[in-house]
Write an enzyme that holds these catalytic residues in place. Structure first.
Site, short mmCIF file in Angstrom:
data_model
loop_
_atom_site.label_atom_id
_atom_site.label_comp_id
_atom_site.label_asym_id
_atom_site.label_seq_id
_atom_site.Cartn_x
_atom_site.Cartn_y
_atom_site.Cartn_z
N ARG A 163 -15.04 16.78 -11.33
CA ARG A 163 -15.87 15.60 -11.09
C ARG A 163 -15.42 14.44 -11.96
O ARG A 163 -15.51 13.28 -11.57
CB ARG A 163 -17.33 15.94 -11.39
N GLY B 88 -22.25 21.42 -15.73
CA GLY B 88 -22.88 22.24 -14.72
C GLY B 88 -22.13 22.21 -13.41
O GLY B 88 -20.96 21.80 -13.35
N HIS C 112 -22.47 20.35 -10.66
CA HIS C 112 -22.03 19.04 -10.19
C HIS C 112 -20.78 18.59 -10.92
O HIS C 112 -19.89 17.95 -10.35
CB HIS C 112 -23.15 18.01 -10.37
N CYS C 113 -20.68 18.96 -12.19
CA CYS C 113 -19.56 18.52 -13.03
C CYS C 113 -18.23 19.13 -12.61
O CYS C 113 -17.17 18.58 -12.93
CB CYS C 113 -19.82 18.90 -14.49
N ILE C 114 -18.25 20.26 -11.92
CA ILE C 114 -17.00 20.95 -11.59
C ILE C 114 -16.60 20.77 -10.13
O ILE C 114 -15.61 21.36 -9.68
CB ILE C 114 -17.07 22.45 -11.95
#
Length: 334
Positions: free
Chosen positions: A78, A321, A323-325
């Site tokens: 992300r 989390g 969303h971050c990946i």
């Protein structure tokens, strides 16, 4: 930049390789793979894989997931990857932000990751749009209608953009992602300011599931420092409007009951989910009741989508989390 609820072509991810934050990477690899496999039930997934991690990726990932061998430092796609946009004709673009490891910390490695934005954009057959703004995808959330959420401690961070002010950041976001109205939050969650944090990414504390609505991380225990942060963010959002001039309906998304781990106060957040075609991949924290409440809130916020929970504790232990990946590529209309 389309809303995350817009039709998607695929999700892009990067597979963990051993480094300062992942260690050997065994638990992390399993967690990343669980997310990828969950997404693959809804839409295609392309996984960037450093050569040193290819064997683990092939062992853990669903066979339908496309692997692209790419030199990597880290696995927060992300942030190191591009932000996809569409022009008026529906053609795909990829904003290649300047990436410097969340502010060039002594632990961050980004010599390879600084090229990932352009690499992914080219692989997606998008027009690559370079930007001198040091920014990460986790530092912005949009409604697809001109509104962008962001935090003062990320884009205005002197380790990222020492000469930036609000006006310059907003002008660049207008040029790159078409944002016409910025809602500046003063900060992010407490743990995000510790050693391996991002200094306040918005995608762990607030998101826009649909125009005019905000899902807000709601830490209800006054013994956790994010209790005060949640109250502060709510106060700011109550006074804000979106690009259309609407006040926000604020929907609280309760935090898990766990307050601490071995490192201190946790930043576990259900806000950090990813929306996919017909589904939502939600963070789970091994708390049956709290995880179920979060699924119910997300199901109401994203009607018609199936909410799937994946244990995200190993991901959060590394500083982020689900969303971050992940990074969504919208479906091109051109």
């Amino acid at each position: 930049m389309p809303a995350e609820t817009a039709a998607q072509e695929r999700i892009w991810m990067a597979f963990p390789r051993p480094n300062a934050t992942f260690g050997t990477g065994e638990a992390e690899s399993a967690a990343w793979a669980a997310v990828a496999n969950a997404v693959a039930a809804f839409e295609p997934v392309t996984m960037l894989v450093d050569p040193v991690a290819r064997a683990a990726a092939e062992r853990l990932l669903d066979g339908a997931i496309e692997l692209r061998e790419t030199p990597l430092d880290d696995a927060w796609l992300r942030d190191s990857g591009p932000t996809f946009v569409l022009d008026e004709a529906g053609a795909l673009g990829a904003v290649d932000w300047t990436f410097n490891g969340w502010g060039d910390h002594d632990w961050s490695e980004w010599g390879r990751d600084r090229f990932v934005g352009a690499t992914v954009g080219e692989a997606a057959s998008a027009e690559v749009l370079p930007s001198l703004l040091v920014n990460e995808g986790g530092g912005i959330h949009v409604d697809g209608e001109g509104t962008v959420l962001l935090t003062e401690t990320v884009q205005l961070d002197p380790r990222r953009n020492p000469y930036a002010d609000r006006a310059r950041v907003e002008a660049e976001l207008a040029r790159t992602i078409g944002a016409t109205h910025a809602v500046w939050l003063p900060r992010g969650l407490t743990r995000d300011y510790e050693r391996y944090g991002t200094t306040g990414h918005v995608d762990i504390c607030a998101t826009i599931p649909s125009p005019g609505r905000v899902l807000l991380h709601d830490q209800r225990d006054p013994g956790h420092p994010d209790h005060a942060v949640s109250a502060l963010l709510r106060e700011v959002l109550e006074q804000a409007v979106d690009a259309a001039g609407r006040s926000f309906e604020i929907v609280p998304l309760p935090a898990p009951e766990t307050l601490r781990d071995d490192e201190g106060f946790v930043d576990w957040s259900y806000v950090n989910h990813v929306v996919v075609n017909d589904g939502v991949i939600a963070c789970g924290f091994g708390e049956e009741r709290a995880d179920a409440v979060a699924r119910d809130v997300l199901a109401e916020a994203y009607p018609g989508r199936r909410v799937v929970t994946v244990d995200a504790r190993a991901i959060f232990a590394c500083g982020g989390g689900i969303h971050c990946i992940t990074q969504q590529q919208p479906a091109s209309r051109a």
